[in-house]
Design a protein around this motif. Structure first.
Motif, PDB file in Angstrom:
ATOM      1  N   GLU A  55      51.413  48.427  36.597  1.00 43.99           N
ATOM      2  CA  GLU A  55      52.354  47.528  35.931  1.00 43.99           C
ATOM      3  C   GLU A  55      51.649  46.297  35.374  1.00 43.99           C
ATOM      4  OE1 GLU A  55      55.457  46.663  38.694  1.00 43.99           O
ATOM      5  OE2 GLU A  55      55.994  48.770  38.962  1.00 43.99           O
ATOM      6  N   VAL A  56      50.721  45.747  36.150  1.00 41.84           N
ATOM      7  CA  VAL A  56      49.996  44.558  35.697  1.00 41.84           C
ATOM      8  C   VAL A  56      49.145  44.892  34.478  1.00 41.84           C
ATOM      9  CG1 VAL A  56      48.165  42.939  36.282  1.00 41.84           C
ATOM     10  CG2 VAL A  56      49.975  43.392  37.916  1.00 41.84           C
ATOM     11  N   CYS A  57      48.437  46.007  34.528  1.00 42.72           N
ATOM     12  CA  CYS A  57      47.590  46.413  33.411  1.00 42.72           C
ATOM     13  C   CYS A  57      48.421  46.553  32.136  1.00 42.72           C
ATOM     14  CB  CYS A  57      46.888  47.729  33.734  1.00 42.72           C
ATOM     15  SG  CYS A  57      45.733  48.277  32.460  1.00 42.72           S
ATOM     16  N   ALA A  58      49.552  47.245  32.247  1.00 43.54           N
ATOM     17  CA  ALA A  58      50.414  47.455  31.083  1.00 43.54           C
ATOM     18  C   ALA A  58      50.939  46.126  30.541  1.00 43.54           C
ATOM     19  CB  ALA A  58      51.582  48.369  31.458  1.00 43.54           C
ATOM     20  N   THR A 155      35.286  40.538  30.833  1.00 41.91           N
ATOM     21  CA  THR A 155      35.664  41.733  31.593  1.00 41.91           C
ATOM     22  C   THR A 155      36.842  41.386  32.483  1.00 41.91           C
ATOM     23  OG1 THR A 155      33.470  42.744  31.582  1.00 41.91           O
ATOM     24  CG2 THR A 155      34.927  43.371  33.381  1.00 41.91           C
ATOM     25  N   LEU A 156      37.886  42.202  32.401  1.00 44.33           N
ATOM     26  CA  LEU A 156      39.107  42.008  33.187  1.00 44.33           C
ATOM     27  C   LEU A 156      39.158  43.038  34.302  1.00 44.33           C
ATOM     28  CD1 LEU A 156      41.971  40.814  33.652  1.00 44.33           C
ATOM     29  CD2 LEU A 156      42.804  42.428  31.908  1.00 44.33           C
ATOM     30  N   ILE A 157      39.235  42.556  35.554  1.00 41.39           N
ATOM     31  CA  ILE A 157      39.261  43.429  36.725  1.00 41.39           C
ATOM     32  C   ILE A 157      40.688  43.539  37.238  1.00 41.39           C
ATOM     33  CG2 ILE A 157      38.299  43.852  39.020  1.00 41.39           C
ATOM     34  CD1 ILE A 157      36.168  43.617  36.861  1.00 41.39           C
ATOM     35  N   ILE A 158      41.199  44.770  37.320  1.00 43.72           N
ATOM     36  CA  ILE A 158      42.537  45.017  37.865  1.00 43.72           C
ATOM     37  C   ILE A 158      42.402  45.991  39.032  1.00 43.72           C
ATOM     38  CG2 ILE A 158      44.884  45.802  37.380  1.00 43.72           C
ATOM     39  CD1 ILE A 158      44.349  45.207  34.427  1.00 43.72           C
ATOM     40  N   GLU A 159      42.315  45.487  40.228  1.00 42.53           N
ATOM     41  CA  GLU A 159      42.164  46.261  41.473  1.00 42.53           C
ATOM     42  C   GLU A 159      40.772  46.890  41.601  1.00 42.53           C
ATOM     43  OE1 GLU A 159      46.592  47.496  42.896  1.00 42.53           O
ATOM     44  OE2 GLU A 159      45.500  49.041  41.781  1.00 42.53           O
ATOM     45  N   ALA A 160      40.129  46.590  42.705  1.00 38.85           N
ATOM     46  CA  ALA A 160      38.822  47.178  43.001  1.00 38.85           C
ATOM     47  C   ALA A 160      38.576  47.098  44.497  1.00 38.85           C
ATOM     48  CB  ALA A 160      37.718  46.432  42.259  1.00 38.85           C
ATOM     49  N   SER A 161      38.233  48.215  45.106  1.00 43.20           N
ATOM     50  CA  SER A 161      37.885  48.219  46.531  1.00 43.20           C
ATOM     51  C   SER A 161      36.452  47.714  46.688  1.00 43.20           C
ATOM     52  CB  SER A 161      38.021  49.627  47.115  1.00 43.20           C
ATOM     53  OG  SER A 161      37.210  50.539  46.402  1.00 43.20           O
ATOM     54  N   THR A 162      36.019  47.551  47.919  1.00 43.11           N
ATOM     55  CA  THR A 162      34.699  46.945  48.165  1.00 43.11           C
ATOM     56  C   THR A 162      33.543  47.838  47.720  1.00 43.11           C
ATOM     57  OG1 THR A 162      34.845  47.772  50.431  1.00 43.11           O
ATOM     58  CG2 THR A 162      35.448  45.470  50.052  1.00 43.11           C
ATOM     59  N   ASP A 163      33.757  49.155  47.631  1.00 42.55           N
ATOM     60  CA  ASP A 163      32.683  50.059  47.211  1.00 42.55           C
ATOM     61  C   ASP A 163      32.950  50.641  45.826  1.00 42.55           C
ATOM     62  OD1 ASP A 163      34.847  51.596  47.866  1.00 42.55           O
ATOM     63  OD2 ASP A 163      33.734  53.075  49.063  1.00 42.55           O
ATOM     64  N   GLY A 177      26.244  36.781  31.613  1.00 43.80           N
ATOM     65  CA  GLY A 177      26.867  35.488  31.350  1.00 43.80           C
ATOM     66  C   GLY A 177      28.197  35.583  30.637  1.00 43.80           C
ATOM     67  N   ARG A 178      28.886  36.708  30.805  1.00 45.00           N
ATOM     68  CA  ARG A 178      30.184  36.912  30.155  1.00 45.00           C
ATOM     69  C   ARG A 178      31.313  36.476  31.083  1.00 45.00           C
ATOM     70  NH1 ARG A 178      28.375  40.885  26.432  1.00 45.00           N
ATOM     71  NH2 ARG A 178      26.325  40.088  25.819  1.00 45.00           N
ATOM     72  N   GLU A 179      32.452  36.191  30.496  1.00 47.78           N
ATOM     73  CA  GLU A 179      33.618  35.738  31.263  1.00 47.78           C
ATOM     74  C   GLU A 179      34.112  36.860  32.174  1.00 47.78           C
ATOM     75  OE1 GLU A 179      36.272  32.642  32.215  1.00 47.78           O
ATOM     76  OE2 GLU A 179      34.670  32.577  30.724  1.00 47.78           O
ATOM     77  N   LEU A 180      34.405  36.509  33.440  1.00 44.80           N
ATOM     78  CA  LEU A 180      34.924  37.487  34.396  1.00 44.80           C
ATOM     79  C   LEU A 180      36.336  37.078  34.789  1.00 44.80           C
ATOM     80  CD1 LEU A 180      34.083  40.047  35.909  1.00 44.80           C
ATOM     81  CD2 LEU A 180      33.339  38.606  37.799  1.00 44.80           C
ATOM     82  N   LEU A 181      37.312  37.891  34.395  1.00 43.38           N
ATOM     83  CA  LEU A 181      38.728  37.625  34.652  1.00 43.38           C
ATOM     84  C   LEU A 181      39.217  38.594  35.719  1.00 43.38           C
ATOM     85  CD1 LEU A 181      39.832  37.438  30.894  1.00 43.38           C
ATOM     86  CD2 LEU A 181      39.009  35.572  32.343  1.00 43.38           C
ATOM     87  N   VAL A 182      39.952  38.076  36.708  1.00 45.08           N
ATOM     88  CA  VAL A 182      40.338  38.903  37.860  1.00 45.08           C
ATOM     89  C   VAL A 182      41.820  38.718  38.163  1.00 45.08           C
ATOM     90  CG1 VAL A 182      39.831  39.490  40.254  1.00 45.08           C
ATOM     91  CG2 VAL A 182      38.022  38.538  38.802  1.00 45.08           C
ATOM     92  N   VAL A 183      42.513  39.832  38.352  1.00 43.79           N
ATOM     93  CA  VAL A 183      43.924  39.787  38.747  1.00 43.79           C
ATOM     94  C   VAL A 183      44.008  39.702  40.267  1.00 43.79           C
ATOM     95  CG1 VAL A 183      46.109  41.047  38.766  1.00 43.79           C
ATOM     96  CG2 VAL A 183      44.659  41.089  36.724  1.00 43.79           C
ATOM     97  N   PRO A 184      44.609  38.660  40.837  1.00 40.85           N
ATOM     98  CA  PRO A 184      44.758  38.566  42.293  1.00 40.85           C
ATOM     99  C   PRO A 184      45.690  39.661  42.808  1.00 40.85           C
ATOM    100  CG  PRO A 184      45.203  36.462  41.206  1.00 40.85           C
ATOM    101  CD  PRO A 184      45.181  37.498  40.140  1.00 40.85           C
ATOM    102  N   ASN A 208      48.747  36.300  33.676  1.00 40.15           N
ATOM    103  CA  ASN A 208      49.555  36.624  32.498  1.00 40.15           C
ATOM    104  C   ASN A 208      48.638  36.797  31.284  1.00 40.15           C
ATOM    105  OD1 ASN A 208      49.164  33.934  31.240  1.00 40.15           O
ATOM    106  ND2 ASN A 208      50.465  33.228  32.919  1.00 40.15           N
ATOM    107  N   SER A 209      49.224  37.299  30.205  1.00 41.82           N
ATOM    108  CA  SER A 209      48.435  37.613  29.009  1.00 41.82           C
ATOM    109  C   SER A 209      47.849  36.363  28.367  1.00 41.82           C
ATOM    110  CB  SER A 209      49.303  38.348  27.987  1.00 41.82           C
ATOM    111  OG  SER A 209      49.805  39.548  28.532  1.00 41.82           O
ATOM    112  N   GLU A 210      48.566  35.249  28.449  1.00 39.99           N
ATOM    113  CA  GLU A 210      48.071  34.029  27.814  1.00 39.99           C
ATOM    114  C   GLU A 210      46.800  33.537  28.492  1.00 39.99           C
ATOM    115  OE1 GLU A 210      51.030  31.143  27.000  1.00 39.99           O
ATOM    116  OE2 GLU A 210      51.932  32.459  25.501  1.00 39.99           O
ATOM    117  N   GLU A 211      46.691  33.748  29.790  1.00 44.18           N
ATOM    118  CA  GLU A 211      45.459  33.369  30.483  1.00 44.18           C
ATOM    119  C   GLU A 211      44.305  34.285  30.091  1.00 44.18           C
ATOM    120  OE1 GLU A 211      47.625  31.400  34.409  1.00 44.18           O
ATOM    121  OE2 GLU A 211      46.784  33.422  34.533  1.00 44.18           O
TER     122      GLU A 211
END
Length: 297
Positions: A55-58, A155-163, A177-184, A208-211
């Motif tokens: 849902e977040v990705c969409a 790069t936008l991260i949406i869910e990732a386990s430790t491995d 040196g690129r921006e790293l965006l992460v969904v809590p 949100n998308s604006e961020e």
């Protein structure tokens, strides 16, 4: 075009990718490579993603509609495929890096073959540094992850386990040196452990998308609220105010604005030109959006 495979040399790679070291001497392309005038956003996450991740990705990608953005991902099941599908639905450009060569019978995963065809047929691209008939293997995925991160402004991260292999890509993005965006995400869900840890290490939280747009360097409607709240102080005509009000929610094409404002096309063209000259609105990729807060009469 579906089965046409073109070989690219380093000089033909996307601009940002050309800035990193140890590049493959050539890559295969199926489809059409998007222009470097766009912003490139790598979207990655768990293969076994939760309903929350889906849902977040969409939602995040739908909110990028109308902006000159290319969604870069790896064609894998889970977040990758959702990102590609939502990008196509929103009219965004797409580059997919499968973890294999580009011959149809080796495309990885095979379950995404139909999606791969859809990407090509819609005027977008599949890219691979591997031999045409190279299947997916343990060593191919880190190699393509590096190229995905290198191609992208953020790069936008949406869910990732430790491995997760997702963390390999995020590591490359940080190295470049690129921006790293992460969904809590919830601390009780395994697929959030890796992504939440990235936040502790300095990743930028996005909700949100604006961020996401801000992470890519765009001026957003949040940043333009001052402009919207003070229309009466900007010496704008009623027609100009109508046009700006139409762009509060999302970028729009000229035909969409004319339809919403009911302005005659000739008058619309005059007013849009004046607003562009004063910096209130910006045209990009056939869409108009709000300009800088610094615009003044």
């Amino acid at each position: 075009m579906l089965n046409t495979i073109q070989t690219l040399t380093k000089e033909q790679y996307p601009y940002l990718l050309r800035q990193i070291s140890a590049l493959p001497k050539k890559m295969d392309l199926r489809g059409t490579l998007p222009s470097d005038d766009n912003k490139f956003l790598c979207v990655i996450g768990a293969r076994k993603c939760t309903s929350y991740g889906k849902e977040v990705c969409a939602k995040l990608i739908r909110g990028l509609k109308g902006y000159p953005i290319v969604i870069v991902s790896g064609l894998a099941i889970g977040i990758d495929s959702i990102a590609h599908e939502e990008a196509l639905a929103a009219g965004l450009k797409v580059i997919a890096f499968p973890g294999s060569g580009l011959a149809d019978h080796v495309l990885y995963p095979s379950s995404s073959r139909q999606l791969a065809h859809k990407i090509i047929e819609s005027g977008n691209a599949l890219l691979s540094p591997f031999d045409l008939e190279q299947g997916g293997a343990d060593w191919t995925f880190p190699a393509r992850n590096r190229l995905m991160a290198g191609t992208s402004h953020a790069t936008l991260i949406i869910e990732a386990s430790t491995d997760s292999g997702t963390l390999i890509t995020s590591g490359f993005a940080a190295d470049f040196g690129r921006e790293l965006l992460v969904v809590p995400n919830s601390v009780f869900i395994e697929t959030s452990y890796g992504s939440n840890n990235l936040l502790r290490e300095g990743g930028t939280a996005v909700t949100n998308s604006e961020e996401v747009l801000e992470g890519l360097g765009f001026e957003t409607t949040l940043k333009n609220q001052q402009l919207l709240l003070n229309l009466s102080e900007l010496s704008l005509s009623p027609e100009e105010q109508l046009i700006i009000e139409c762009l509060r929610v999302e970028p729009l094409s000229s035909s969409d604005i004319i339809e919403k404002t009911l302005l005659p096309p000739s008058l619309f063209n005059i007013k849009v030109s004046e607003l562009e000259l004063r910096g209130f609105i910006v045209e990009s990729g056939g869409q108009y959006r709000l300009g800088s807060l610094d615009a003044r009469h």
